[in-house]
Design a protein around this motif. Structure first.
Motif, PDB file in Angstrom:
ATOM      1  N   TRP A 181      51.619  77.629  18.295  1.00 10.46           N
ATOM      2  CA  TRP A 181      52.563  76.588  18.175  1.00 10.46           C
ATOM      3  C   TRP A 181      53.575  76.846  17.457  1.00 10.46           C
ATOM      4  O   TRP A 181      54.828  76.401  17.934  1.00 10.46           O
ATOM      5  CB  TRP A 181      51.886  74.965  17.753  1.00 10.46           C
ATOM      6  CG  TRP A 181      51.661  75.430  16.174  1.00 10.46           C
ATOM      7  CD1 TRP A 181      50.479  75.656  15.489  1.00 10.46           C
ATOM      8  CD2 TRP A 181      52.505  74.858  15.090  1.00 10.46           C
ATOM      9  NE1 TRP A 181      50.611  75.467  14.351  1.00 10.46           N
ATOM     10  CE2 TRP A 181      51.710  75.025  13.976  1.00 10.46           C
ATOM     11  CE3 TRP A 181      53.777  74.487  15.270  1.00 10.46           C
ATOM     12  CZ2 TRP A 181      52.459  74.772  12.681  1.00 10.46           C
ATOM     13  CZ3 TRP A 181      54.371  74.077  14.013  1.00 10.46           C
ATOM     14  CH2 TRP A 181      53.807  74.306  12.961  1.00 10.46           C
ATOM     15  N   GLU A 182      53.835  77.503  16.426  1.00  7.53           N
ATOM     16  CA  GLU A 182      54.995  78.139  15.638  1.00  7.53           C
ATOM     17  C   GLU A 182      55.782  78.957  16.547  1.00  7.53           C
ATOM     18  O   GLU A 182      56.994  78.853  16.503  1.00  7.53           O
ATOM     19  CB  GLU A 182      54.476  78.857  14.394  1.00  7.53           C
ATOM     20  CG  GLU A 182      53.935  77.751  13.130  1.00  7.53           C
ATOM     21  CD  GLU A 182      53.256  78.532  12.030  1.00  7.53           C
ATOM     22  OE1 GLU A 182      53.864  78.272  11.020  1.00  7.53           O
ATOM     23  OE2 GLU A 182      52.688  79.577  12.267  1.00  7.53           O
ATOM     24  N   ALA A 183      55.386  79.915  17.313  1.00  9.92           N
ATOM     25  CA  ALA A 183      55.976  80.915  18.077  1.00  9.92           C
ATOM     26  C   ALA A 183      56.557  79.948  19.327  1.00  9.92           C
ATOM     27  O   ALA A 183      57.771  80.201  19.418  1.00  9.92           O
ATOM     28  CB  ALA A 183      55.100  81.879  18.793  1.00  9.92           C
ATOM     29  N   ILE A 184      55.868  79.175  19.852  1.00  6.05           N
ATOM     30  CA  ILE A 184      56.316  78.120  20.852  1.00  6.05           C
ATOM     31  C   ILE A 184      57.780  77.497  20.258  1.00  6.05           C
ATOM     32  O   ILE A 184      58.735  77.470  21.064  1.00  6.05           O
ATOM     33  CB  ILE A 184      55.497  77.379  21.451  1.00  6.05           C
ATOM     34  CG1 ILE A 184      54.364  78.208  22.373  1.00  6.05           C
ATOM     35  CG2 ILE A 184      55.956  76.173  22.485  1.00  6.05           C
ATOM     36  CD1 ILE A 184      53.185  77.562  22.795  1.00  6.05           C
ATOM     37  N   LEU A 185      57.454  76.780  19.151  1.00  7.93           N
ATOM     38  CA  LEU A 185      58.312  76.204  18.717  1.00  7.93           C
ATOM     39  C   LEU A 185      59.698  77.032  18.327  1.00  7.93           C
ATOM     40  O   LEU A 185      60.894  76.495  18.565  1.00  7.93           O
ATOM     41  CB  LEU A 185      58.020  75.280  17.361  1.00  7.93           C
ATOM     42  CG  LEU A 185      58.960  74.420  16.647  1.00  7.93           C
ATOM     43  CD1 LEU A 185      59.475  73.010  17.566  1.00  7.93           C
ATOM     44  CD2 LEU A 185      58.248  73.836  15.310  1.00  7.93           C
ATOM     45  N   ALA A 186      59.632  77.984  17.795  1.00  9.56           N
ATOM     46  CA  ALA A 186      60.506  78.931  17.297  1.00  9.56           C
ATOM     47  C   ALA A 186      61.408  79.317  18.573  1.00  9.56           C
ATOM     48  O   ALA A 186      62.625  79.135  18.740  1.00  9.56           O
ATOM     49  CB  ALA A 186      60.058  80.332  16.574  1.00  9.56           C
ATOM     50  N   ARG A 187      60.676  79.671  19.753  1.00  8.90           N
ATOM     51  CA  ARG A 187      61.472  80.072  20.851  1.00  8.90           C
ATOM     52  C   ARG A 187      62.026  78.909  21.473  1.00  8.90           C
ATOM     53  O   ARG A 187      63.053  79.004  21.922  1.00  8.90           O
ATOM     54  CB  ARG A 187      60.471  80.687  22.105  1.00  8.90           C
ATOM     55  CG  ARG A 187      59.758  81.962  21.556  1.00  8.90           C
ATOM     56  CD  ARG A 187      60.822  83.223  21.728  1.00  8.90           C
ATOM     57  NE  ARG A 187      60.132  84.413  21.301  1.00  8.90           N
ATOM     58  CZ  ARG A 187      60.591  85.246  20.486  1.00  8.90           C
ATOM     59  NH1 ARG A 187      61.997  85.153  19.946  1.00  8.90           N
ATOM     60  NH2 ARG A 187      59.949  86.683  20.273  1.00  8.90           N
ATOM     61  N   THR A 188      61.680  77.590  21.613  1.00  5.22           N
ATOM     62  CA  THR A 188      62.132  76.655  22.005  1.00  5.22           C
ATOM     63  C   THR A 188      63.316  76.038  21.319  1.00  5.22           C
ATOM     64  O   THR A 188      64.201  75.746  22.018  1.00  5.22           O
ATOM     65  CB  THR A 188      60.955  75.137  22.237  1.00  5.22           C
ATOM     66  OG1 THR A 188      59.793  75.632  22.992  1.00  5.22           O
ATOM     67  CG2 THR A 188      61.543  74.245  22.602  1.00  5.22           C
TER      68      THR A 188
END
Length: 185
Positions: A83-90
């Motif tokens: 979820w952190e990786a997805i949030l960072a990319r988003t």
């Protein structure tokens, strides 16, 4: 700096673009916030600086995107939760959308209001050939202000994330975007 640390750190060009744009965005936000308390010529001058700096941010962002497409970006730290990786990319994608969309929206609204943009007294950018429509200009200015507010909240989230990764996770966080500090391998 080792090759491993270099591979986990952004390039010098990316760092320069990041920090120059970051400072310009914060300064531009403060200019418009301060302009709200001004009237007349003082407000007009402040808003003129806001517009010129916005166009400068647009140009820098285009440069940054060109740099990014021609220079490898380090991978995200391997210890991030999904979820952190997805949030960072988003958040990064939204940053680019706002860094391009806000200046273009401001230029469009000014164009619809029949105004050119004075670039710090050096030259002017003419209105886009859209004709005039004060109601549309007003609506776009409203969206521009909303987008600016969203941007400030996302910047706060970005800073908190960098601090969390630096001081709690100890995975390099902010040092990935600085030429100093430890970026674990």
């Amino acid at each position: 700096m080792t090759d491993t640390a270099t591979a986990r750190r952004y390039s010098t060009g990316a760092m320069i673009f990041h920090w120059v744009i970051a400072v310009a965005v914060i300064v531009n936000w403060r200019i418009v916030e301060n302009a709200e308390q001004l009237e007349g010529a003082a407000r007009g001058a402040a808003m003129g600086n806001h517009k010129a700096l916005g166009i400068t941010i647009l140009a820098l962002t285009i440069g940054r995107l060109l740099w990014r497409w021609t220079h490898p970006v380090p991978p995200l730290p391997s210890d991030l939760a999904r979820w952190e990786a997805i949030l960072a990319r988003t958040v990064h994608v939204i940053f680019y959308v706002l860094l391009i969309g806000l200046p273009l929206g401001g230029w469009t609204a000014n164009s619809l209001a029949g105004r050119e943009i004075d670039m710090f007294g050096l030259f002017t950018i003419p209105p886009l050939p859209l004709g005039t429509n004060e109601d549309a200009a007003k609506s776009i200015f409203g969206l521009h202000a909303t987008g600016g507010s969203i941007f400030i909240y996302l910047i706060a989230l970005h800073i908190l994330g960098a601090l969390k990764h630096t001081f709690f996770d100890k995975n390099g966080g902010i040092f990935r975007m600085l030429p100093f500090g430890k970026v674990p391998g």
